[in-house]
Design a protein around this motif. Structure first.
Motif, PDB file in Angstrom:
ATOM      1  N   ALA A  67     -57.302 -54.496   1.319  1.00 23.91           N
ATOM      2  CA  ALA A  67     -58.113 -55.229   2.206  1.00 23.91           C
ATOM      3  C   ALA A  67     -59.395 -54.787   1.851  1.00 23.91           C
ATOM      4  CB  ALA A  67     -57.748 -56.202   3.876  1.00 23.91           C
ATOM      5  N   GLU A  68     -59.346 -53.555   2.224  1.00 19.92           N
ATOM      6  CA  GLU A  68     -61.201 -53.007   2.810  1.00 19.92           C
ATOM      7  C   GLU A  68     -61.510 -52.751   1.964  1.00 19.92           C
ATOM      8  OE1 GLU A  68     -62.466 -52.158   6.313  1.00 19.92           O
ATOM      9  OE2 GLU A  68     -61.333 -53.579   6.674  1.00 19.92           O
ATOM     10  N   LEU A  70     -61.685 -54.702  -1.271  1.00 23.50           N
ATOM     11  CA  LEU A  70     -61.418 -55.455  -1.975  1.00 23.50           C
ATOM     12  C   LEU A  70     -63.058 -56.270  -0.848  1.00 23.50           C
ATOM     13  CD1 LEU A  70     -58.340 -57.140  -2.706  1.00 23.50           C
ATOM     14  CD2 LEU A  70     -60.207 -56.074  -4.068  1.00 23.50           C
ATOM     15  N   LYS A  71     -63.360 -55.608   0.202  1.00 26.38           N
ATOM     16  CA  LYS A  71     -64.601 -56.072   0.560  1.00 26.38           C
ATOM     17  C   LYS A  71     -65.723 -55.615   0.705  1.00 26.38           C
ATOM     18  CE  LYS A  71     -62.567 -56.699   5.012  1.00 26.38           C
ATOM     19  NZ  LYS A  71     -62.755 -56.308   6.898  1.00 26.38           N
ATOM     20  N   SER A  72     -65.823 -54.671  -0.147  1.00 29.19           N
ATOM     21  CA  SER A  72     -66.820 -53.974  -0.831  1.00 29.19           C
ATOM     22  C   SER A  72     -67.565 -54.786  -2.142  1.00 29.19           C
ATOM     23  CB  SER A  72     -66.861 -52.568  -1.704  1.00 29.19           C
ATOM     24  OG  SER A  72     -65.402 -52.271  -2.444  1.00 29.19           O
ATOM     25  N   GLN A  96     -54.597 -61.757  -1.045  1.00 28.90           N
ATOM     26  CA  GLN A  96     -55.900 -61.375  -0.518  1.00 28.90           C
ATOM     27  C   GLN A  96     -56.419 -60.595  -1.747  1.00 28.90           C
ATOM     28  OE1 GLN A  96     -54.537 -58.601   2.613  1.00 28.90           O
ATOM     29  NE2 GLN A  96     -54.467 -56.712   0.798  1.00 28.90           N
TER      30      GLN A  96
END
Length: 211
Positions: A67-68, A70-72, A96
């Motif tokens: 999750a972290e 894929l936020k980039s 996600q």
């Protein structure tokens, strides 16, 4: 050269995967991590094309790390590694944004083909596994409004794609060219606001649209 980051808390497993991947002329392991925190730092540092991500790890598990990551901006494609065939955690990871999942005991040839396939834009979920996984775990919901925007032909293509058929197989079944099928798939993804075929499969099972 396709760059791969390997994230797993078992050093022996990582060593085996590294030997396999590095034996290929077009693939290269650019780094390893033993937990989710290390994975996030590794991806930020090395910017790999593909991440092989274990789900169950200490400190931070693979779901949270995925999750972290894929936020980039411009994130890598992530393939989850799991010991269990029908794994709810794998389903959540795909929802996600992960590009699919692989069993840890998959054949070496399948693992290598999966890495290359994901890099080229494909997903790595066998149709039979997908059917069982999402049939068991997906919460069926009312058909969303955006599905109603699809034309009759697009719904036919959607149904075949949801079953795991490739563009070539759909083209053969529908007597269309692969280029036409590709155009239909692109329009379907745009109308449904989905990123790729993996999310299309998830969408179909979530909403009871998979035949």
């Amino acid at each position: 050269m396709i760059s791969v980051a390997l994230v797993d808390d078992q050093a022996l497993f990582r060593a085996g995967i590294r030997m396999l991947v590095d034996s290929q002329p077009d693939l290269r392991i650019v780094g390893e991590a033993g937990d989710g925190h290390e994975a996030i730092a590794l991806v930020a540092r090395e910017r790999p094309d593909i991440v092989l991500m274990d789900i169950r790890m200490p400190v931070m598990d693979g779901l949270e790390a995925t999750a972290e990551i894929l936020k980039s901006a411009d994130p890598p494609k992530i393939v989850m590694l799991t010991t269990f065939d029908l794994d709810e955690a794998a389903a959540r990871a795909i929802r996600q944004g992960a590009s699919g999942f692989l069993l840890k005991d998959a054949d070496p040839e399948f693992l290598l083909a999966a890495i290359r396939g994901v890099y080229a834009g494909s997903s790595v979920i066998a149709a039979s596994q997908t059917r069982e996984l999402f049939a068991q775990h997906a919460e069926r919901k009312r058909v969303p409004a955006q599905y109603e925007q699809l034309t009759e032909r697009e719904r036919e293509i959607f149904a075949l794609a949801a079953r795991g058929l490739s563009n070539g197989e759909i083209a053969g079944a529908e007597f269309l060219s692969e280029a036409t099928v590709k155009t239909h798939i692109s329009r379907i993804l745009a109308k449904l606001q989905l990123r790729d075929r993996v999310q299309l499969v998830v969408f179909a099972y979530d909403h009871g649209l998979a035949g």
